[in-house]
Write a protein that holds these residues in place. Structure first.
Motif, PDB file in Angstrom:
ATOM      1  N   THR A  96       7.629  16.330  41.101  1.00 17.40           N
ATOM      2  CA  THR A  96       7.486  14.887  41.197  1.00 17.40           C
ATOM      3  C   THR A  96       8.859  14.213  41.185  1.00 17.40           C
ATOM      4  N   ILE A  97       8.981  13.140  41.965  1.00 12.98           N
ATOM      5  CA  ILE A  97      10.182  12.313  41.836  1.00 12.98           C
ATOM      6  C   ILE A  97       9.907  11.371  40.670  1.00 12.98           C
ATOM      7  N   LYS A  98      10.606  11.556  39.570  1.00 14.96           N
ATOM      8  CA  LYS A  98      10.342  10.750  38.382  1.00 14.96           C
ATOM      9  C   LYS A  98      10.961   9.366  38.533  1.00 14.96           C
ATOM     10  N   GLU A  99      12.252   9.334  38.777  1.00 13.50           N
ATOM     11  CA  GLU A  99      12.925   8.027  38.905  1.00 13.50           C
ATOM     12  C   GLU A  99      14.204   8.169  39.707  1.00 13.50           C
TER      13      GLU A  99
END
Lengths: 224, 118
Positions: free
Chosen positions: B106-109
């Motif tokens: 996942t791309i968190k931030e």
């Protein structure tokens, strides 16, 4: 001093690709074209199986082929001998095709002129399984010499496929390959998986496979 | 290499978000990587540099946060954290395993320089 801003994303790295794949499926549905994504290891007999499949179906449905295999100059020539239109896709050095590359290929081949477009993905059991190409059905070929433990070693590809072709069953007596085990392992990953043991060489089992494919194409295109 | 395609997808997605939200230059991307996602973190880092080279992402930072994997044995119903390539349940040696956590990437931030302050 620079001010830093943090943007929360919290999205799967596949989110954009999956959205594009869904757009492709909608366009295919509207234009009555079935896209099959064919995946396998190199040397599983993918091209031979494809040629046999084309021979069985080409008088009934209009078929086009998109080749993405890295060494597919040879494959493309073999497909051309069947008289079926085929194009070569360029993965830009990547080990798989994503939805964007598939869409370019579909435009290039003129997908709306076909009932069935086959995408022959890069020969590899890892990367192609991760990227949804926009295909209506995913099909994988596993050949007897590769061994029956593949569903344990490469679980993802078995979960994303709708059908598993087990090719080269004519050489079963010479290999330590347990057909029941592979069915059990594969169904463990994906209970809905359709399994077709075939020999593209002798033609054994081909009819069950091509009948299944034809039914899927007809149902999707709305002329069953 | 498998990780190359994944990093390419990450950078394209971050670029899309950056354009849509009219953000300033990216400083850092943080990914959550599940232990059962099938990727090797070290390869991700190497591929990141290769994919970012010659793009506006060159020189930006990549941070990886590892999410622990969890699998369930369908025979004895025990849950465990798989280690390495072990494909058997440590309790009963069962082979029917279902991954229940740590499968995703996942791309968190993303951290960007605020354009108003530039």
């Amino acid at each position: 001093m620079d001010r830093i801003k943090i943007i929360e994303v919290k999205e799967s790295i596949f989110a954009d690709n999956d959205a594009e794949a869904n757009r492709i499926r909608q366009a295919l549905k509207k234009d009555k074209t079935f896209l099959m994504n064919l995946m396998s290891s190199p040397g599983s007999g993918k091209t031979t199986t494809l040629i046999r499949t084309i021979d069985a179906l080409k008088d009934h449905i209009r078929i086009g082929v998109m080749e993405a295999d890295i060494d597919s100059a040879v494959d493309a020539e073999k497909i051309a001998e069947t008289g079926i239109p085929s194009i070569q896709l360029h993965t830009g050095g990547m080990c798989h095709l994503d939805a964007g590359m598939t869409e370019q290929g579909l435009k290039e081949i003129g997908y709306e002129n076909f009932d069935l477009v086959v995408l022959e993905n890069v020969g590899n059991l890892v990367c192609p399984a991760e990227f949804d190409t926009g295909a209506v059905k995913n099909v994988m070929i596993l050949s007897v010499p590769e061994g029956h433990d593949k569903p344990l070693k490469y679980p993802l590809i078995f979960t994303v496929c709708d059908a598993l072709i087990i090719n080269k069953i004519d050489v079963l007596p010479y290999f330590d390959f347990d057909l029941d085990k592979v069915k059990e392992y594969a169904h463990m990953r994906n209970p809905k998986l359709e399994i077709f043991p075939i020999s593209a060489k002798t033609g054994e089992g081909m009819e069950a496979w091509t009948d299944w494919l034809k039914t899927q194409v007809m149902e999707w295109n709305g002329n069953d | 290499m498998h990780e190359m395609g994944l990093m390419d997808a990450v950078l394209r997605m971050v670029d899309r978000i950056r354009r849509e939200q009219q953000l300033g230059p990216v400083r850092k991307i943080t990914l959550e990587v599940g232990e059962l996602s099938g990727v090797v973190p070290r390869f991700l880092e190497e591929c990141y540099e290769a994919v970012a080279a010659g793009t506006p992402f060159e020189g930006t930072e990549l941070a990886l946060e590892i999410v622990p994997g969890l699998a369930r044995c369908e025979d004895c119903r025990s849950e465990f954290r798989p280690a390495g390539d072990v494909l058997r349940c440590p309790a009963c040696s069962g082979e029917k395993l279902t991954p229940i956590a740590g499968k995703d990437m996942t791309i968190k931030e993303i951290e960007v320089f605020d354009p108003e302050e530039q």
